[in-house]
Every structure is written in structure tokens, then in C-alpha cells.
Design an enzyme around this catalytic site. Structure first.
Site: not given
Ligand SMILES: [Zn+2]
Length: 419
Positions: A186, A308
Site C-alpha cells: 500500500e 492504508h
Molecule cells: Zn492495509
């Protein structure tokens, strides 16, 4: 013979490049030639079953699913078979990324500027761990009265977990924690977190009181081994890089390894799974380092913000099971919505706010639940861009607009914390 000589040369070369972080093995990079990202419609239960069965049949992976659709990643070898099954069953889908390898190569053009004077990042490219650590060192050197660095622990492969503290040193300050990159692939997360750090520090004198009277603690790369592994070997890697003596596969999902309600719903006990919870709560050095940091820190933490991607969600606890609101869920929801409104005002992007288990799925042992469990009020997981056009491989031109949204989220929460 030639092969092994070459390997030794590469190993030596590598050691010079990463003096602080020596990888234990060098592997051939995984290629994704012809691999595709599809968005598949999930109209009813029957369709869902057929689509999710593809995971067992063909080793496809689901990057993100909602009630209406699934983002499905397929290696080239399984595309025709999967296409046939979807067509036979009249299941609609669209191809989002035609050739993942080409897409990855386009994303990974990066400036290499290690060790330059006046080192800075530019947020038009994704940087290596080494670049990010140099950026932090440079801030401390430039602003010694404002910034300091603490190594809170070391990763499995012995890379430092460096937390930047930004503080005017006033007594009575509240504290805010920010981390990025707990999931390796990510990349927009560490990129956005470094942007936030840069803005806080470089524009410190113009910051409002609700920013200045906070002790900021920022860990831009929570999973440095995984991050480097995605840069050098496998772009799609999610977990850390440890391997238990009884484990078949590498890697623990650090965001299932925290000690609160460890091992419950939405985790796997199979080491080969993407959501492997580890051999026990805090079995991993990366999660343990964060827990130790909080155990040994007497600051008054009011926010725990973990970044995230992807999906554009603002999520709050409890996430370990469905239907378990915190006592202050209404306040967390309200603050999340205010942030979401402010983020939308920037570039029109919608971030959906809600309880993580109810909005997405239960996931026990996640870090936001841990933050909440130790009494940090505003604990959020923020899933940054996008909503599935590119998924994890977000092209560099989206770094800046996404980072600004993350920055606005942090400002909103800081303002609410100060009230
Ligand atoms: Zn994540």
C-alpha cells in the site's frame, strides 16, 4: 558457477547500498506480465458463490470486495478459464488494468537521490525505505529544536523502525500517533504520511495552535521489510517477512497480529494466507515495537491514525466483530464525517465513514482496535485512494491529491482533539 559469483557480487553491492538494512536473501523479482485487474459484479448469492469459488479453482486473489462488486486480480495463465466461467454464467465484469507488469513499471519510475545535500521528497514518485529514512534524518538535522528521531525497534530483517517526534516542547501538550505502511504493497500510505510530516515541519511557524500544541509521533514505514520486498521482489506482497520454525510460508499480517482480541474473526492461522495472524499475539517485532512504545510512553495520546489503501474509507473500532460499537461511537462517527466533508472539498473524492467490521468485515488483532483498547479516543484506519480503478498500484500522479486528503484528515482530527 557464473550464477553464484554474480549473486555474491550482487550481495556485496547490496550491502553497500543498504548499510543499515541488509536483506537476508535476494530473489528473482516476480513478474506480472499479462496479469489483469477485473471488477466483477456480484448481483446475487449464486453469483457471489461462483466468483469466490474462482479463488480455490484458479488462485485468483480478491483485492477488495463489497456487496455489489469484487476487485479480482488474475495471473495471465488463468484469465481465459476465468473469462469462460463468468461468460457461461452471464456474470458481468470489466477489465480495469490490462497488463499489470506494464502498469507496475510505469509506477516505479523513481528518482534515486540517496545522500544528496538538502535532501527532500517530491511526492511525484514512490521512494525507497532508505530515501524515506534520509528524509527523516534531514528534518532532524534542519530543525533540531522541533524534530527528533527514536528507533522504537527493529524489523525481522533488522531494519530500524524510526518514529519522528515533532514537538514545541510545551508542557500539557496532547499527543497524536500516525503510522503508515503496515501493509507492504500500500505504497500510497508511506507517501501520504511523509507528505503530512513535511507539511507539519516545513510550515510549522504558520500552523494553527491545534497543530502546534500537539506532540506528534510518526512512524512512516511500519513494515520496512515488506515495503522493500515489494520494491525489489514482489510488488503485491502484503505481510512482513518473518517465518516461524513451524510455518510453511513467509509473512505475518501485522494488522492481525496486535494483542487485542488476537486470533478472532477475519484472520487465518495458515501461514500461507494473506491474513495470517502469526503464532500468537505480538509474535512479530514490528507490532511488538509499537506496543512497547506505548507501554513506555507517558504522553496523553488522543488520536491513533493508521493509513492504508485502498477503498476510500474512514473506519473506527471495534473491528474485531460485527455489531460492537464503542461507547463513543457517535463522536468518532461525527469526527470522521467532518473529516470526510473536508476531504471531499479538495478534489471531490468521497471517503465513506463507519465502523470497520460493519462497513467492511471483522478483522481481529488490528492496530486501530489496539489503539482504542489502550484508551486512545480517536482511533481510525484510513483507507486512502482509490476505489478500484488501479487498486494498490496507484499511479504516481495521484500521490499528491491523495496525500492532501490524508493531510486534511489529520488536520480535522487535530482540531477536534484540541476542543
Ligand atoms: Zn492495509
Amino acid at each position: 558457477m557464473a550464477q553464484s559469483t554474480l549473486s555474491v557480487i550482487f550481495l556485496i553491492f547490496n550491502c553497500f547500498l543498504f548499510i543499515e538494512s541488509v536483506p537476508t536473501t535476494l530473489e528473482t523479482p516476480v513478474r506480472y506480465d499479462g496479469a489483469q485487474l477485473w471488477n466483477v459484479s456480484l448481483s446475487d448469492e449464486q453469483t457471489r458463490k461462483i466468483v469466490f469459488d474462482l479463488e480455490n479453482e484458479f488462485d485468483v486473489s480478491f483485492w477488495r470486495t463489497s456487496n455489489a462488486a469484487a476487485d479480482m486480480f488474475l495471473k495471465k495463465s488463468v484469465i481465459e478459464s476465468a473469462r469462460q466461467i463468468l461468460n457461461e454464467n452471464n456474470i458481468e465484469y470489466s477489465v480495469r488494468v490490462e497488463d499489470m507488469q506494464k502498469h507496475i513499471e510505469r509506477e516505479s519510475r523513481q528518482p534515486y537521490r540517496d545522500g544528496q545535500q538538502n535532501y527532500g521528497l517530491t511526492w511525484d514518485a514512490y521512494y525507497s525505505l532508505n530515501d524515506i529514512l534520509l528524509f527523516l534524518d534531514n528534518l532532524v538535522e534542519k530543525y533540531p529544536n522541533l524534530c527528533s528521531l527514536e528507533t522504537i525497534g527493529y524489523s525481522h530483517e533488522n531494519r530500524p523502525l524510526k518514529v519522528l517526534k515533532i514537538s514545541n516542547g510545551k508542557s500539557g501538550n496532547k499527543a497524536i500517533w500516525i503510522d503508515g505502511g503496515i501493509h507492504a504493497r500500500e505504497w500510497i500510505s508511506p507517501a501520504s504520511v511523509t507528505y503530512i510530516v513535511n507539511d507539519l515541519v516545513e510550515n510549522w511557524n504558520n500552523q494553527p495552535a491545534y497543530i502546534q500544541n500537539v506532540n506528534w509521533y510518526v512512524l512512516p514505514v511500519h513494515n520496512p521489510d515488506g515495503y522493500e520486498y515489494t520494491r525489489n521482489t514482489n510488488r503485491m506482497w502484503r505481510k512482513n517477512r518473518s517465518k516461524g520454525s513451524n510455518s510453511k510460508c513467509f509473512g505475518v499480517d501485522l494488522n492481525r497480529n496486535f494483542g487485542f482480541k488476537w486470533g478472532g474473526k477475519g484472520v487465518s492461522h495458515d501461514s500461507c494466507s494473506e491474513i495470517y495472524a502469526g503464532s500468537g499475539p505480538f509474535s512479530e517485532p514490528e507490532s511488538t515495537a509499537v506496543a512497547d512504545f506505548f507501554a513506555n510512553n507517558t504522553e496523553n495520546f488522543e488520536a491513533f491514525l493508521t493509513f492504508h489503501s485502498y477503498g476510500q474509507w474512514i473506519l473506527y473500532p471495534w473491528g474485531y466483530d460485527n455489531g460492537i460499537p464503542t461507547d463513543d461511537a457517535e463522536e468518532l462517527d461525527l469526527a470522521g464525517r467532518e473529516a470526510s466533508e473536508n476531504m471531499k472539498a479538495l478534489d471531490g473524492q468521497v471517503y465513506t465513514v463507519g465502523n470497520s467490521a460493519d462497513l467492511l468485515y471483522p478483522a481481529a488483532g488490528a492496530s486501530d482496535d489496539y489503539g482504542k483498547s489502550i484508551g486512545i479516543k480517536y482511533s481510525y484506519t484510513i483507507e486512502l485512494r482509490d476505489t478500484g480503478r488501479y487498486g494498490f498500484i496507484l499511479p504516481p500522479e495521484f500521490i499528491l491529491p491523495t496525500a492532501k486528503e490524508a493531510h486534511t484528515f489529520v488536520h480535522t482530527i487535530a482540531r477536534i482533539v484540541a476542543k
